[in-house]
Motif scaffolding. Structure first.
Motif, PDB file in Angstrom:
ATOM      1  N   ASN A 123      -5.941   0.620   3.831  1.00  0.00           N
ATOM      2  CA  ASN A 123      -5.136  -0.472   3.273  1.00  0.00           C
ATOM      3  C   ASN A 123      -4.813  -1.425   4.410  1.00  0.00           C
ATOM      4  OD1 ASN A 123      -4.763   0.356   0.615  1.00  0.00           O
ATOM      5  ND2 ASN A 123      -2.944   1.558   1.109  1.00  0.00           N
ATOM      6  N   LYS A 211      -6.046  -6.612  -2.417  1.00  0.00           N
ATOM      7  CA  LYS A 211      -5.333  -5.330  -2.293  1.00  0.00           C
ATOM      8  C   LYS A 211      -4.128  -5.484  -1.359  1.00  0.00           C
ATOM      9  CE  LYS A 211      -5.547  -0.651  -2.870  1.00  0.00           C
ATOM     10  NZ  LYS A 211      -5.956   0.377  -1.944  1.00  0.00           N
ATOM     11  N   ILE A 214      -1.235  -7.014  -3.178  1.00  0.00           N
ATOM     12  CA  ILE A 214      -0.646  -6.043  -4.122  1.00  0.00           C
ATOM     13  C   ILE A 214       0.243  -5.074  -3.341  1.00  0.00           C
ATOM     14  CG2 ILE A 214      -1.190  -4.118  -5.690  1.00  0.00           C
ATOM     15  CD1 ILE A 214      -3.671  -5.742  -6.597  1.00  0.00           C
ATOM     16  N   ASN A 215      -0.269  -4.580  -2.224  1.00  0.00           N
ATOM     17  CA  ASN A 215       0.509  -3.651  -1.394  1.00  0.00           C
ATOM     18  C   ASN A 215       1.723  -4.331  -0.758  1.00  0.00           C
ATOM     19  OD1 ASN A 215      -2.542  -2.065  -0.478  1.00  0.00           O
ATOM     20  ND2 ASN A 215      -0.967  -1.178  -1.737  1.00  0.00           N
ATOM     21  N   ILE A 218       4.363  -4.562  -3.692  1.00  0.00           N
ATOM     22  CA  ILE A 218       4.903  -3.320  -4.285  1.00  0.00           C
ATOM     23  C   ILE A 218       5.465  -2.358  -3.231  1.00  0.00           C
ATOM     24  CG2 ILE A 218       4.337  -1.276  -5.690  1.00  0.00           C
ATOM     25  CD1 ILE A 218       2.150  -2.964  -7.072  1.00  0.00           C
ATOM     26  N   ASN A 219       4.704  -2.151  -2.161  1.00  0.00           N
ATOM     27  CA  ASN A 219       5.064  -1.055  -1.254  1.00  0.00           C
ATOM     28  C   ASN A 219       6.416  -1.201  -0.559  1.00  0.00           C
ATOM     29  OD1 ASN A 219       2.452  -0.568  -2.099  1.00  0.00           O
ATOM     30  ND2 ASN A 219       1.783   0.307  -0.167  1.00  0.00           N
ATOM     31  N   ASN A 229       6.899   2.828  -8.950  1.00  0.00           N
ATOM     32  CA  ASN A 229       6.245   1.529  -9.151  1.00  0.00           C
ATOM     33  C   ASN A 229       6.635   0.869 -10.478  1.00  0.00           C
ATOM     34  OD1 ASN A 229       5.021   2.215  -6.811  1.00  0.00           O
ATOM     35  ND2 ASN A 229       2.952   2.462  -7.643  1.00  0.00           N
ATOM     36  N   VAL A 271      -0.748  -3.318 -12.086  1.00  0.00           N
ATOM     37  CA  VAL A 271      -0.779  -2.143 -11.200  1.00  0.00           C
ATOM     38  C   VAL A 271       0.533  -1.361 -11.351  1.00  0.00           C
ATOM     39  CG1 VAL A 271      -0.805  -1.377  -8.780  1.00  0.00           C
ATOM     40  CG2 VAL A 271      -2.439  -3.088  -9.539  1.00  0.00           C
ATOM     41  N   THR A 275       0.496   2.413 -12.685  1.00  0.00           N
ATOM     42  CA  THR A 275       0.932   3.466 -11.753  1.00  0.00           C
ATOM     43  C   THR A 275       2.447   3.691 -11.888  1.00  0.00           C
ATOM     44  OG1 THR A 275       1.275   1.871  -9.957  1.00  0.00           O
ATOM     45  CG2 THR A 275      -0.907   2.861 -10.087  1.00  0.00           C
ATOM     46  N   SER A 280       4.932   4.755  -4.523  1.00  0.00           N
ATOM     47  CA  SER A 280       3.958   4.067  -3.668  1.00  0.00           C
ATOM     48  C   SER A 280       3.759   4.893  -2.393  1.00  0.00           C
ATOM     49  CB  SER A 280       4.444   2.666  -3.306  1.00  0.00           C
ATOM     50  OG  SER A 280       5.490   2.748  -2.367  1.00  0.00           O
ATOM     51  N   SER A 281       2.642   4.637  -1.718  1.00  0.00           N
ATOM     52  CA  SER A 281       2.365   5.412  -0.504  1.00  0.00           C
ATOM     53  C   SER A 281       3.456   5.162   0.543  1.00  0.00           C
ATOM     54  CB  SER A 281       0.986   5.050   0.049  1.00  0.00           C
ATOM     55  OG  SER A 281       0.887   3.655   0.217  1.00  0.00           O
TER      56      SER A 281
HETATM   57  O1  KPL Z   1      -1.941   1.254  -3.294  1.00  0.00           O
HETATM   58  C1  KPL Z   1      -0.833   1.531  -3.644  1.00  0.00           C
HETATM   59  C2  KPL Z   1       0.002   2.308  -2.697  1.00  0.00           C
HETATM   60  O2  KPL Z   1       0.913   2.986  -3.113  1.00  0.00           O
HETATM   61  O3  KPL Z   1      -0.314   2.240  -1.496  1.00  0.00           O
HETATM   62  C3  KPL Z   1      -0.297   1.028  -4.958  1.00  0.00           C
HETATM   63  C4  KPL Z   1      -1.337   0.143  -5.590  1.00  0.00           C
HETATM   64  C5  KPL Z   1       0.957   0.263  -4.748  1.00  0.00           C
HETATM   65  C6  KPL Z   1      -0.081   2.149  -5.926  1.00  0.00           C
HETATM   66  O4  KPL Z   1       0.998   2.944  -5.626  1.00  0.00           O
END
Ligand code: KPL
Length: 334
Positions: A123, A211, A214-215, A218-219, A229, A271, A275, A280-281
């Motif tokens: 990522n 990507k 998105i990260n 959200i993350n 999420n 997403v 999810t 999230s990670s």
């Molecule tokens: O890739 C992700 C992550 O958690 O690193 C998402 C898309 C946010 C899914 O949890």
């Protein structure tokens, strides 16, 4: 048949190895710890798909999967060199961004010896700079995947959702993409043979940024707020912050001339929906007291923003808050 080495015993590394081995493509897996190596050598690797558990043999001469640890790297390098007389050799770096250190880059270069193609599935951004300091950029490939995998233990991985994997040359991030034919084509074939939906991308930079944004939305927010999420878009203030982070990132991409999908914001929300029950990670890392990937996600964006003088105040605050959470974890551990 290609010689394949997968570095990293996390969810993606285990999933790749399991599916390659089950499709008749032997691979070598290099894990970080001796403990994971020993457990995998003892029990084999298990892949769970739709509740069905399959075992991949890791012992004996004909085992489709050979497991080594980083500490075995010297002997493993020798074995690989013996194996790779004519066949193409792929090294798949399936470790987290935080593990792509100068040391790992040098070990990878020693394994590759100028003959292997390196495929990165991290990522964020920034790892290519570290790798290309010791490996020719033309040997480095980027891969973006939406496959879902969950590591249940050192020896078991669940394939939680099928997705798409894109591959493209890292050089595309710097100059025009060269023709993606030749050796890399056959890494694509390896993935297809293993049952993945995989495509060559002639615009991998866009895929990486897609990507990344998105990260970046959200993350950090899920990590700061400690929520799953699916909860993010449901909270009005959190949703406003998501939108602001998104606008800042999309504005930067625009300034850098990076093309983004026209409906990317809808995809961010999608997403979260798909999810919804996941942590999230980054939230998982914070909860486990590990270093997060914030430096290569929001930090990566901020680095680029600095160069182009693009203001990103919300991203900057999110970045600092996650760094403060890391600091907190660090202090508690001491
Ligand atoms: O890739 C992700 C992550 O958690 O690193 C998402 C898309 C946010 C899914 O949890």
């Amino acid at each position: 048949m290609a010689n394949i080495t997968v570095v990293g015993g996390g969810a993606m590394g285990l999933l790749l190895c399991a599916k390659l081995a089950l499709s008749g493509q032997p691979a070598e897996l290099i894990v970080r710890t001796d403990r994971q190596r020993d457990e995998l050598r003892q029990s084999g690797l298990f892949l769970v798909v739709n509740g069905i558990r399959r075992r991949i043999e890791t012992a004996g001469e004909d085992a489709p999967l050979v497991v080594n640890a980083l500490s075995d790297m010297a002997s493993s390098t020798r074995q690989i060199r013996e194996m790779m007389r004519e066949e193409p050799h792929y090294i798949i770096l399936a470790v987290k961004q935080t593990a792509v250190t100068r040391e790992l880059a040098e070990l990878t270069a020693a394994l590759a010896k100028g003959k292997a193609q390196i495929v990165c599935i991290q990522n964020g951004i920034g790892h290519v700079d570290k790798l290309s300091a010791v490996i020719p950029l033309s040997d480095i490939w980027l891969s973006v995947t939406t496959e879902g995998a969950l590591k249940r233990s050192f020896t078991e991985v669940e394939h939680t959702g099928t997705g798409t994997t894109w591959i493209g040359p890292a050089e595309a991030c710097i100059s025009e993409a060269p023709d993606g034919a030749g050796m890399q084509k056959s890494w694509l074939d390896c993935l297809l043979q293993a049952g993945f939906h995989a495509l060559m991308s002639n615009n991998i930079t866009s895929r990486v940024w897609h990507k990344l944004l998105i990260n970046a939305v959200i993350n950090p927010l899920t990590a700061i707020l400690r929520i799953r999420n699916g909860e993010l878009p449901e909270r009005p203030e959190a949703c406003r912050l998501m939108r602001e982070l998104f606008e800042e990132g999309a504005g930067l991409a625009d300034k850098l001339g990076i093309e983004l999908a026209p409906r990317l914001w809808d995809e961010v929300l999608e997403v979260c929906r798909l999810t919804a029950a996941n942590r999230s990670s980054m939230l998982q890392d914070v909860l486990a007291g590990r270093r997060t990937e914030i430096d290569s996600i929001s930090g990566g964006l901020l680095d680029r923003a600095r160069v182009t003088e693009h203001p990103m105040p919300v991203t900057q605050t999110a970045y600092r808050l996650v760094k403060a959470l890391e600091e907190n974890n660090q202090t508690q551990a001491e």
